[in-house]
Design a protein around this motif. Structure first.
Motif, PDB file in Angstrom:
ATOM      1  N   HIS A 209      79.135   2.888-109.304  1.00 15.97           N
ATOM      2  CA  HIS A 209      78.473   2.006-108.659  1.00 15.97           C
ATOM      3  C   HIS A 209      79.572   1.362-108.167  1.00 15.97           C
ATOM      4  O   HIS A 209      79.824   1.123-106.879  1.00 15.97           O
ATOM      5  CB  HIS A 209      77.711   1.318-109.393  1.00 15.97           C
ATOM      6  CG  HIS A 209      77.407  -0.071-108.566  1.00 15.97           C
ATOM      7  ND1 HIS A 209      76.850  -0.328-107.767  1.00 15.97           N
ATOM      8  CD2 HIS A 209      77.792  -1.346-109.033  1.00 15.97           C
ATOM      9  CE1 HIS A 209      76.881  -1.579-107.338  1.00 15.97           C
ATOM     10  NE2 HIS A 209      77.402  -2.273-108.141  1.00 15.97           N
ATOM     11  N   HIS A 239      83.875  -6.801-109.321  1.00 16.29           N
ATOM     12  CA  HIS A 239      82.562  -7.864-109.225  1.00 16.29           C
ATOM     13  C   HIS A 239      81.707  -7.413-110.406  1.00 16.29           C
ATOM     14  O   HIS A 239      81.070  -8.627-110.779  1.00 16.29           O
ATOM     15  CB  HIS A 239      81.840  -7.405-107.721  1.00 16.29           C
ATOM     16  CG  HIS A 239      81.009  -5.970-107.940  1.00 16.29           C
ATOM     17  ND1 HIS A 239      81.443  -4.990-107.514  1.00 16.29           N
ATOM     18  CD2 HIS A 239      79.718  -6.004-107.991  1.00 16.29           C
ATOM     19  CE1 HIS A 239      80.384  -4.191-107.691  1.00 16.29           C
ATOM     20  NE2 HIS A 239      79.570  -4.493-108.041  1.00 16.29           N
ATOM     21  N   ASP A 240      81.741  -6.317-111.109  1.00 19.14           N
ATOM     22  CA  ASP A 240      80.684  -6.228-112.167  1.00 19.14           C
ATOM     23  C   ASP A 240      81.490  -6.012-113.553  1.00 19.14           C
ATOM     24  O   ASP A 240      80.826  -5.456-114.434  1.00 19.14           O
ATOM     25  CB  ASP A 240      79.931  -4.767-112.048  1.00 19.14           C
ATOM     26  CG  ASP A 240      78.691  -5.207-111.254  1.00 19.14           C
ATOM     27  OD1 ASP A 240      78.174  -6.271-111.087  1.00 19.14           O
ATOM     28  OD2 ASP A 240      77.849  -4.457-110.573  1.00 19.14           O
ATOM     29  N   LYS A 243      79.766  -6.489-116.786  1.00 16.46           N
ATOM     30  CA  LYS A 243      78.729  -5.835-117.261  1.00 16.46           C
ATOM     31  C   LYS A 243      79.162  -4.962-118.884  1.00 16.46           C
ATOM     32  O   LYS A 243      78.409  -4.651-119.638  1.00 16.46           O
ATOM     33  CB  LYS A 243      78.180  -4.893-116.315  1.00 16.46           C
ATOM     34  CG  LYS A 243      77.417  -5.244-115.304  1.00 16.46           C
ATOM     35  CD  LYS A 243      76.728  -4.245-114.264  1.00 16.46           C
ATOM     36  CE  LYS A 243      75.636  -4.908-113.437  1.00 16.46           C
ATOM     37  NZ  LYS A 243      75.157  -4.011-112.580  1.00 16.46           N
ATOM     38  N   HIS A 297      78.380 -12.543-105.781  1.00 21.05           N
ATOM     39  CA  HIS A 297      77.851 -11.054-105.477  1.00 21.05           C
ATOM     40  C   HIS A 297      76.343 -10.659-105.365  1.00 21.05           C
ATOM     41  O   HIS A 297      76.078  -9.883-104.834  1.00 21.05           O
ATOM     42  CB  HIS A 297      78.721 -10.212-105.962  1.00 21.05           C
ATOM     43  CG  HIS A 297      78.141  -9.839-107.377  1.00 21.05           C
ATOM     44  ND1 HIS A 297      78.945 -10.006-108.326  1.00 21.05           N
ATOM     45  CD2 HIS A 297      77.355  -8.861-107.714  1.00 21.05           C
ATOM     46  CE1 HIS A 297      78.431  -9.479-109.591  1.00 21.05           C
ATOM     47  NE2 HIS A 297      77.561  -8.615-109.128  1.00 21.05           N
ATOM     48  N   ASP A 321      77.009  -4.166-102.458  1.00 21.78           N
ATOM     49  CA  ASP A 321      76.296  -3.978-103.808  1.00 21.78           C
ATOM     50  C   ASP A 321      74.886  -3.615-103.603  1.00 21.78           C
ATOM     51  O   ASP A 321      74.440  -3.103-104.364  1.00 21.78           O
ATOM     52  CB  ASP A 321      76.780  -5.421-104.454  1.00 21.78           C
ATOM     53  CG  ASP A 321      76.128  -5.340-106.119  1.00 21.78           C
ATOM     54  OD1 ASP A 321      76.465  -4.499-106.965  1.00 21.78           O
ATOM     55  OD2 ASP A 321      75.500  -6.350-106.280  1.00 21.78           O
TER      56      ASP A 321
HETATM   57 FE   LIG Z   1      77.117  -4.309-108.629  1.00 18.66          FE
END
Ligand SMILES: [Fe+2]
Ligand SMILES: [Fe+2]
Length: 356
Positions: A209, A239-240, A243, A297, A321
């Motif tokens: 992703h 950005h992620d 996670k 985001h 995204d």
């Molecule tokens: Fe994302």
């Protein structure tokens, strides 16, 4: 696959039945056994006799029915989820024992028959017919039977390193090197799923992703050259990152407590902030913009962002995204649709998806 004919090996059998030989452990022998075949959930059809490895999501309490006591539990493998109903006999204690032998994340070998109830497929276990289930221990099953793992993880890692190498700004480059140069973190990042249910819910989903988002951002940058390429790219890659701390992959993909309490935006921002603050002289303006990208985001306050995109790079990352997540989801829904109808109503998307 290390399965014994009685399922789960002697250790599992002992665990399930301290007295040795519960009437409910898998007990089919000989020719009848051949009828039962290993199938993944999406391959199952009504009437199939299955002998499959599944991970437990949750279970419900036992309740009485006409012939005794039953309970149901929800299971998953790498292809999907299904409900299992265990139709026990009148010995409530035996059924309770079977019920307490499993919990969330248990891996079980199930022999049962696929049926349908209110339009949904389910697996019925009828111990009276010799069907049953047994608990498996680590080593008795393959994790990749339960969770999908992407095959392109190494390529994505190589591509990511190349993109990092293309960043000219010394501070942003130092930041990315600090975050992704940590081998242990990079391994966790590259094996992390991107979500539990929505898009890329497989091992390696997050890096896939992330690369898609970075690619979309670079296409936008070619079109709108006034944007800061390094900031855009650094924001896309980071950005992620939260996670990694938000998901826990065992035999299921779960959210961590930190993930539920704080969310991946705040976790990611805190991680980036820590890394930035360890780099001497990191310009304040760049720091604000980058952290703003991580926090904004999701695009809107009602979608979980505490601030909304205020710079072109943040807006681009938000749309890239959202675009990747939604497009990937729609493609998966179309691919996995089992209906004969040309249309599918998607409750998450709250719209029709055309299957033709
Ligand atoms: Fe994302
Ligand atoms: Fe996100």
């Amino acid at each position: 696959m290390a399965w014994s004919a009685h399922g789960g090996g002697p250790a599992a059998a002992r665990r399930m039945s301290p007295r040795g030989g519960s009437p409910y452990t898998i007990g089919i022998e000989g020719e009848a056994l051949a009828e039962y075949q290993k199938k993944y959930i999406t391959e199952m059809k009504t009437g199939d006799k299955i002998d499959s490895v599944l991970s437990v999501h949750y279970k419900k309490s036992p309740s009485e029915y006409r012939n005794g006591v039953m309970f149901e539990f929800r299971v998953a493998d790498r292809t999907g989820q299904i409900t299992v109903k265990f139709w026990g006999g009148e010995d409530a204690e035996e059924v309770a024992k079977m019920h307490s032998s499993i919990s969330r994340d248990s891996v079980v070998r199930v022999r049962g028959t696929v049926g349908e109830y209110r339009g949904q497929m389910e697996i019925a276990i009828n111990p009276a017919d010799g069907e049953g289930f047994s608990l498996l221990s680590e080593g008795d099953f393959e994790l990749t039977d339960l969770i999908e793992k992407r095959k392109d993880i190494d390529e994505s890692v190589a591509k990511m390193r190349e993109l990092i190498g293309s960043i000219e700004d010394q501070y942003l480059r130092a930041l990315l090197d600090r975050v992704f140069g940590d081998e242990a973190f990079m391994k966790r990042f590259s094996e992390c799923p991107a979500s539990i249910m929505l898009h890329s819910n497989e091992i390696g989903g997050l890096i896939h992703h992330t690369m898609n988002v970075a690619d979309h951002c670079l296409i936008a940058w070619k079109q709108y050259g006034e944007m800061d390429r390094d900031l855009l790219l650094a924001g896309a890659l980071l950005h992620d990152i939260g996670k990694v701390e938000s998901f826990r992959v065992t035999t299921n993909i779960n959210q961590t407590e930190e993930g539920i309490f704080l969310g991946h935006l705040i976790i990611g921002m805190t991680m980036a902030q820590k890394a930035i603050d360890s780099i001497e002289g990191f310009p304040k303006d760049k720091r604000n913009k980058l952290l703003h990208i991580l926090l904004s985001h999701h695009g809107r306050k009602e979608w979980g962002s505490p601030v909304e995109p205020a710079i072109p790079e943040a807006l681009t990352i938000h749309y890239a995204d959202d675009f990747d997540a939604k497009l990937e989801y729609m493609l998966i829904r179309r691919e996995e649709a089992t209906t004969d109808d040309s249309w599918l109503w998607d409750t998450r998307f709250r719209r029709h998806i055309y299957l033709g």
